[in-house]
Design a protein around this motif. Structure first.
Motif: not given
Length: 126
Positions: A63-79
């Motif tokens: 769960w942590a791996q999947r959501h960490t990846l989503l957090l990284k992608r979301g941060s990149a998209a927000l940037g």
């Protein structure tokens, strides 16, 4: 034969990948047999692992791996969105400035010769 780019302990997988990726060299029958055996063994281990119960720690880790990846992608998209928004605001500001200059020029009764003077734009900004 070991290739110069092969790391320690990576000889066989890299060698097989090189053979399979080369369109001009076909694997030998012995290599094909070893590949089939390795695939069957991997599938057996996968099915054995899939049949086991997953521990809570593994579930949390997955769960942590999947959501960490989503957090990284979301941060990149927000940037990317912030940078794009800032660029659009800058372009809009430049367009508004040129529109103001155009409006100033058009609202004044000036002869055409004054528009062609070298220091004409300095007078508008003052």
């Amino acid at each position: 034969m070991k290739h110069a780019n092969d790391g320690q302990g990576e000889h066989f997988p890299v060698h097989i990948a090189r053979i399979l990726n080369n369109p001009h060299s076909e694997p030998s029958p012995r290599q094909m047999a070893r590949l089939k055996t390795a695939r069957a063994e991997a599938m057996r281990r996968f099915e054995q692992r899939a049949a086991e119960n997953v521990s809570l720690q593994e579930k949390i880790w997955t769960w942590a791996q999947r959501h960490t990846l989503l957090l990284k992608r979301g941060s990149a998209a927000l940037g990317f969105a912030v940078i794009t928004g800032a660029g659009l605001m800058l372009v809009e500001g430049l367009m508004a400035e040129s529109d103001a200059v155009d409006a100033t020029v058009l609202s004044q009764d000036m002869p055409l010769d004054s528009l062609l003077e070298p220091h004409f734009s300095r007078v508008l900004h003052e």
